[in-house]
Motif scaffolding. Sequence first.
Motif, PDB file in Angstrom:
ATOM      1  N   GLU A 186      11.191  -0.022   8.351  1.00  0.00           N
ATOM      2  CA  GLU A 186      11.354   0.168   6.905  1.00  0.00           C
ATOM      3  C   GLU A 186      10.337   1.154   6.351  1.00  0.00           C
ATOM      4  OE1 GLU A 186      11.007  -2.281   2.672  1.00  0.00           O
ATOM      5  OE2 GLU A 186      10.499  -3.276   4.567  1.00  0.00           O
ATOM      6  N   LEU A 187       9.075   0.984   6.724  1.00  0.00           N
ATOM      7  CA  LEU A 187       8.037   1.865   6.203  1.00  0.00           C
ATOM      8  C   LEU A 187       8.223   3.294   6.709  1.00  0.00           C
ATOM      9  CD1 LEU A 187       4.880  -0.436   6.426  1.00  0.00           C
ATOM     10  CD2 LEU A 187       6.295   0.082   4.438  1.00  0.00           C
ATOM     11  N   ALA A 188       8.667   3.445   7.950  1.00  0.00           N
ATOM     12  CA  ALA A 188       8.905   4.778   8.502  1.00  0.00           C
ATOM     13  C   ALA A 188      10.046   5.475   7.770  1.00  0.00           C
ATOM     14  CB  ALA A 188       9.197   4.691   9.995  1.00  0.00           C
ATOM     15  N   GLN A 189      11.037   4.711   7.348  1.00  0.00           N
ATOM     16  CA  GLN A 189      12.172   5.289   6.631  1.00  0.00           C
ATOM     17  C   GLN A 189      11.821   5.651   5.195  1.00  0.00           C
ATOM     18  OE1 GLN A 189      15.423   2.506   6.937  1.00  0.00           O
ATOM     19  NE2 GLN A 189      15.490   2.614   9.179  1.00  0.00           N
ATOM     20  N   ARG A 190      10.960   4.847   4.566  1.00  0.00           N
ATOM     21  CA  ARG A 190      10.720   5.011   3.135  1.00  0.00           C
ATOM     22  C   ARG A 190       9.463   5.797   2.795  1.00  0.00           C
ATOM     23  NH1 ARG A 190      11.445  -0.690   0.213  1.00  0.00           N
ATOM     24  NH2 ARG A 190      11.196   0.710  -1.593  1.00  0.00           N
ATOM     25  N   ARG A 248      -1.346   3.336  -4.955  1.00  0.00           N
ATOM     26  CA  ARG A 248      -1.840   4.709  -4.852  1.00  0.00           C
ATOM     27  C   ARG A 248      -2.770   5.048  -6.016  1.00  0.00           C
ATOM     28  NH1 ARG A 248       0.932   8.523  -1.504  1.00  0.00           N
ATOM     29  NH2 ARG A 248       2.593   7.543  -0.293  1.00  0.00           N
ATOM     30  N   GLU A 249      -2.453   4.532  -7.190  1.00  0.00           N
ATOM     31  CA  GLU A 249      -3.296   4.791  -8.348  1.00  0.00           C
ATOM     32  C   GLU A 249      -4.596   3.995  -8.295  1.00  0.00           C
ATOM     33  OE1 GLU A 249      -0.914   3.870 -11.709  1.00  0.00           O
ATOM     34  OE2 GLU A 249       0.573   5.449 -11.322  1.00  0.00           O
ATOM     35  N   LEU A 250      -4.556   2.822  -7.681  1.00  0.00           N
ATOM     36  CA  LEU A 250      -5.725   1.953  -7.640  1.00  0.00           C
ATOM     37  C   LEU A 250      -6.809   2.487  -6.715  1.00  0.00           C
ATOM     38  CD1 LEU A 250      -7.097  -0.777  -8.370  1.00  0.00           C
ATOM     39  CD2 LEU A 250      -5.884  -1.764  -6.404  1.00  0.00           C
ATOM     40  N   PHE A 251      -6.420   2.950  -5.512  1.00  0.00           N
ATOM     41  CA  PHE A 251      -7.410   3.366  -4.515  1.00  0.00           C
ATOM     42  C   PHE A 251      -7.759   4.840  -4.689  1.00  0.00           C
ATOM     43  CE2 PHE A 251      -5.517  -0.293  -2.297  1.00  0.00           C
ATOM     44  CZ  PHE A 251      -6.673  -1.004  -2.006  1.00  0.00           C
ATOM     45  N   ILE A 252      -9.026   5.095  -4.954  1.00  0.00           N
ATOM     46  CA  ILE A 252      -9.497   6.479  -5.011  1.00  0.00           C
ATOM     47  C   ILE A 252      -9.362   7.121  -3.632  1.00  0.00           C
ATOM     48  CG2 ILE A 252     -11.522   7.940  -5.423  1.00  0.00           C
ATOM     49  CD1 ILE A 252     -12.488   5.825  -7.422  1.00  0.00           C
ATOM     50  N   ASP A 253      -9.626   6.338  -2.597  1.00  0.00           N
ATOM     51  CA  ASP A 253      -9.546   6.823  -1.210  1.00  0.00           C
ATOM     52  C   ASP A 253      -8.268   6.307  -0.556  1.00  0.00           C
ATOM     53  OD1 ASP A 253     -10.349   4.173  -1.249  1.00  0.00           O
ATOM     54  OD2 ASP A 253     -11.834   4.395   0.353  1.00  0.00           O
ATOM     55  N   TRP A 254      -7.134   6.467  -1.256  1.00  0.00           N
ATOM     56  CA  TRP A 254      -5.876   5.905  -0.752  1.00  0.00           C
ATOM     57  C   TRP A 254      -5.545   6.422   0.641  1.00  0.00           C
ATOM     58  CZ3 TRP A 254      -1.209   7.720   0.995  1.00  0.00           C
ATOM     59  CH2 TRP A 254      -0.198   6.767   1.153  1.00  0.00           C
ATOM     60  N   ASP A 257       4.375   9.599   4.651  1.00  0.00           N
ATOM     61  CA  ASP A 257       2.989   9.456   5.101  1.00  0.00           C
ATOM     62  C   ASP A 257       2.905   8.451   6.241  1.00  0.00           C
ATOM     63  OD1 ASP A 257       1.778  11.268   3.279  1.00  0.00           O
ATOM     64  OD2 ASP A 257       1.848   9.761   1.700  1.00  0.00           O
ATOM     65  N   PHE A 258       3.564   7.309   6.062  1.00  0.00           N
ATOM     66  CA  PHE A 258       3.540   6.304   7.123  1.00  0.00           C
ATOM     67  C   PHE A 258       4.161   6.862   8.392  1.00  0.00           C
ATOM     68  CE2 PHE A 258       5.256   2.915   9.699  1.00  0.00           C
ATOM     69  CZ  PHE A 258       4.265   1.952   9.684  1.00  0.00           C
ATOM     70  N   ARG A 259       5.302   7.515   8.247  1.00  0.00           N
ATOM     71  CA  ARG A 259       6.006   8.048   9.412  1.00  0.00           C
ATOM     72  C   ARG A 259       5.128   9.051  10.153  1.00  0.00           C
ATOM     73  NH1 ARG A 259      10.144   8.946   6.815  1.00  0.00           N
ATOM     74  NH2 ARG A 259       9.845  11.145   6.275  1.00  0.00           N
ATOM     75  N   LEU A 272       0.819  -1.206   0.000  1.00  0.00           N
ATOM     76  CA  LEU A 272       0.000   0.000   0.000  1.00  0.00           C
ATOM     77  C   LEU A 272       0.857   1.262   0.000  1.00  0.00           C
ATOM     78  CD1 LEU A 272      -3.053   0.620   0.094  1.00  0.00           C
ATOM     79  CD2 LEU A 272      -2.883   0.710   2.583  1.00  0.00           C
ATOM     80  N   PHE A 273       1.962   1.251   0.748  1.00  0.00           N
ATOM     81  CA  PHE A 273       2.776   2.455   0.894  1.00  0.00           C
ATOM     82  C   PHE A 273       3.922   2.551  -0.121  1.00  0.00           C
ATOM     83  CE2 PHE A 273       0.670   2.739   4.976  1.00  0.00           C
ATOM     84  CZ  PHE A 273       0.534   4.107   5.141  1.00  0.00           C
ATOM     85  N   LEU A 274       4.420   1.434  -0.582  1.00  0.00           N
ATOM     86  CA  LEU A 274       5.636   1.484  -1.392  1.00  0.00           C
ATOM     87  C   LEU A 274       5.417   1.173  -2.874  1.00  0.00           C
ATOM     88  CD1 LEU A 274       8.183  -0.213   1.049  1.00  0.00           C
ATOM     89  CD2 LEU A 274       7.477   2.192   0.905  1.00  0.00           C
ATOM     90  N   ASP A 275       4.225   0.764  -3.250  1.00  0.00           N
ATOM     91  CA  ASP A 275       3.943   0.469  -4.647  1.00  0.00           C
ATOM     92  C   ASP A 275       3.077   1.589  -5.226  1.00  0.00           C
ATOM     93  OD1 ASP A 275       3.101  -0.571  -7.127  1.00  0.00           O
ATOM     94  OD2 ASP A 275       3.209  -2.624  -6.387  1.00  0.00           O
TER      95      ASP A 275
END
Length: 287
Positions: A204-208, A168-174, A211-213, A161-164
């Motif tokens: 990993e997600l916090a570093q990359r 982001r393009e798939l979900f209208i309500d990402w 939004d996640f961070r 969800l966060f890195l691909d």
Amino acid sequence: MADTNKELADFLKRARSQGDPLRAGLPTDGRVRRVPGLRREEVALLAGVSTDYYTRLEQGRKITPSPGVLDAIARALDLDAISRAHLQNLIGTTTARPSRTTPSVQRVRPGLHQLLDALQSQPAMILGRRMEILASNPLARALFADFDALRPRDRNYARWLFLDDAARELFIDWDAQARAAVESLRFAAAGHPDDRPTIELVDELAQRSGDFRRWWAEHRVYQRTFGTKRLRHPIVGELSVDYETLTLPGDPDQTLFIYTTEPATTSRQALDLLVSWIQPAATSRAE
């Protein structure tokens, strides 16, 4: 990922900052507060404990509240059921209780793979405790992504969800979906604080992902049980799918997600088109 003492302190501070003095029945004397939320002494008063006791708890000190005190603090902070469970997990991790062994690898039993494959007109998948995509049926892979084609370590819903960019393009309500994933992951992480793969995933997600961070730092928790996702699919166009979740009694760290659409809607037509597009279906078993 921060240590559990800091996690507890940050969670209590955030919950207190969102408290409503009027709803709590506290006098305001008509004055505007310089800082929003409740003061420490007010939480202590509402919970029936000393200010010093609550302050030490909010500082992440190693205190073991009784169930009654814990419930009183949760009431004082007006926590919902999920936040209460999260608080219990956090306080439990700061006390001397037997450590829980968390298996590093989860397996889906054959009968569940058969169940997924039997749901030919409904997307369905099974997520693990760290939001790993343990299994998915052909329609789920056609609707979201071909998870089986990803490397094993990348078969994780939050990571995808966060890195691909395709997610982001798939979900209208990402934004809504991504925030819910963060809050769900935080709730799960508190239940397994020493699970190294979870810690590494969060780091990993916090570093990359900024939004996640940012959302992880808000210390919100959420447990997805049902909801709606809005998608803009590259083949069948826009559609909305509703989901229900089922926790498997024999495998409590595995959750079955089943996606449906309202009958006689454009969303149902889009899903039917996707069903016809993927036939003949493959199996649900990941390599």
